[in-house]
Design a protein around this motif. Structure first.
Motif, PDB file in Angstrom:
ATOM      1  N   UNK A  84      -5.245   0.655   3.139  1.00 27.81           N
ATOM      2  CA  UNK A  84      -4.400  -0.003   4.142  1.00 27.81           C
ATOM      3  C   UNK A  84      -4.080   0.985   5.254  1.00 27.81           C
ATOM      4  N   UNK A  85      -4.318   0.596   6.493  1.00 28.37           N
ATOM      5  CA  UNK A  85      -4.026   1.523   7.585  1.00 28.37           C
ATOM      6  C   UNK A  85      -2.537   1.809   7.729  1.00 28.37           C
ATOM      7  N   UNK A  86      -1.700   0.854   7.313  1.00 24.08           N
ATOM      8  CA  UNK A  86      -0.244   1.025   7.435  1.00 24.08           C
ATOM      9  C   UNK A  86       0.439   0.538   6.165  1.00 24.08           C
ATOM     10  N   UNK A  87       1.569   1.160   5.844  1.00 21.00           N
ATOM     11  CA  UNK A  87       2.441   0.630   4.790  1.00 21.00           C
ATOM     12  C   UNK A  87       3.049  -0.666   5.331  1.00 21.00           C
ATOM     13  N   UNK A  88       3.326  -1.646   4.471  1.00 13.96           N
ATOM     14  CA  UNK A  88       3.927  -2.900   4.961  1.00 13.96           C
ATOM     15  C   UNK A  88       5.190  -2.676   5.801  1.00 13.96           C
ATOM     16  N   UNK A  89       5.961  -1.635   5.496  1.00 13.98           N
ATOM     17  CA  UNK A  89       7.168  -1.389   6.299  1.00 13.98           C
ATOM     18  C   UNK A  89       6.784  -0.916   7.698  1.00 13.98           C
ATOM     19  N   UNK A  90       5.744  -0.112   7.805  1.00 14.81           N
ATOM     20  CA  UNK A  90       5.283   0.311   9.140  1.00 14.81           C
ATOM     21  C   UNK A  90       4.821  -0.917   9.933  1.00 14.81           C
ATOM     22  N   UNK A  91       4.089  -1.809   9.256  1.00 11.44           N
ATOM     23  CA  UNK A  91       3.612  -3.030   9.913  1.00 11.44           C
ATOM     24  C   UNK A  91       4.793  -3.889  10.370  1.00 11.44           C
ATOM     25  N   UNK A  92       5.811  -3.991   9.516  1.00 12.01           N
ATOM     26  CA  UNK A  92       6.984  -4.811   9.863  1.00 12.01           C
ATOM     27  C   UNK A  92       7.739  -4.216  11.055  1.00 12.01           C
ATOM     28  N   UNK A  93       7.826  -2.901  11.132  1.00 13.80           N
ATOM     29  CA  UNK A  93       8.468  -2.264  12.292  1.00 13.80           C
ATOM     30  C   UNK A  93       7.712  -2.647  13.569  1.00 13.80           C
ATOM     31  N   UNK A  94       6.383  -2.673  13.487  1.00 20.56           N
ATOM     32  CA  UNK A  94       5.590  -3.076  14.659  1.00 20.56           C
ATOM     33  C   UNK A  94       5.848  -4.542  15.003  1.00 20.56           C
ATOM     34  N   UNK A  95       5.793  -5.394  13.982  1.00 23.22           N
ATOM     35  CA  UNK A  95       5.945  -6.835  14.226  1.00 23.22           C
ATOM     36  C   UNK A  95       7.338  -7.195  14.713  1.00 23.22           C
ATOM     37  N   UNK A  96       8.354  -6.480  14.228  1.00 24.45           N
ATOM     38  CA  UNK A  96       9.731  -6.783  14.640  1.00 24.45           C
ATOM     39  C   UNK A  96      10.136  -6.000  15.884  1.00 24.45           C
ATOM     40  N   UNK A  97       9.240  -5.168  16.387  1.00 23.76           N
ATOM     41  CA  UNK A  97       9.556  -4.351  17.565  1.00 23.76           C
ATOM     42  C   UNK A  97      10.809  -3.504  17.286  1.00 23.76           C
ATOM     43  N   UNK A  98      10.807  -2.862  16.106  1.00 25.63           N
ATOM     44  CA  UNK A  98      12.021  -2.191  15.626  1.00 25.63           C
ATOM     45  C   UNK A  98      12.115  -0.743  16.083  1.00 25.63           C
TER      46      UNK A  98
END
Ligand code: FES
Length: 158
Positions: A84-98
């Protein structure tokens, strides 16, 4: 005088020569080139330097590198899985613009993962309380909470 130590970081073993006063943060950034972990206040107050030691979040600016021997240290660079290129939390930070400036997210992401694993992500209030050691000067707090809430069910299923 330098002392030789052995650190286990992100699954690799590294033999380093360090001054006894070297912090884990400085060893990571200056000797292993793992600059994802940020040097914020360097006083244990902002959380930008949060890493995992044996799965528990610690402030790497307040831990001596010699004291990290024997533990598994995980930094932001070591979160992604083999496939996986990103951990799910890293992906969520991207998706939520966090994030905004990008300075605090490495520490925030490490801390949010620990927050979920500790069982302290039951509500928005609880997430805010257990994330209160990680400051964000850009005030991305609501989106960080949203990212944790997005990923919590995924992490619990893993
Ligand atoms: S994104 Fe800028 S300090 Fe958090």
């Amino acid at each position: 005088m330098a002392t030789e130590i052995l650190l286990n970081v992100n699954g690799g073993e590294y033999r380093l020569a360090v001054d006894l006063r070297t912090t884990l943060l400085d060893a990571l950034r200056e000797q292993l080139d793992l600059t994802g972990t940020k040097k914020g206040c360097d006083l244990g107050q902002c959380g930008a330097y949060t890493v995992l030691m044996d799965g528990r979040r610690v402030l790497s600016c307040l831990i001596l590198a010699v004291a990290a021997q024997g533990a598994e240290v995980t930094t932001i660079e070591g979160l992604a899985g083999e496939h996986d290129p990103l951990h799910p939390m890293q992906q969520a930070f991207l998706e939520q613009d966090a994030y905004q400036c990008g300075y605090c997210p490495p520490g925030q992401i490490i801390s949010t993962i620990a927050c979920v694993q500790e069982g302290h992500a039951g509500s928005a209030d609880e997430i805010r309380e257990y994330m209160s050691g990680n400051l964000c000067r850009c005030a991305a707090y609501p989106k960080i909470v949203a990212a944790v809430q997005q990923v919590k069910p995924l992490m619990e299923d893993r």
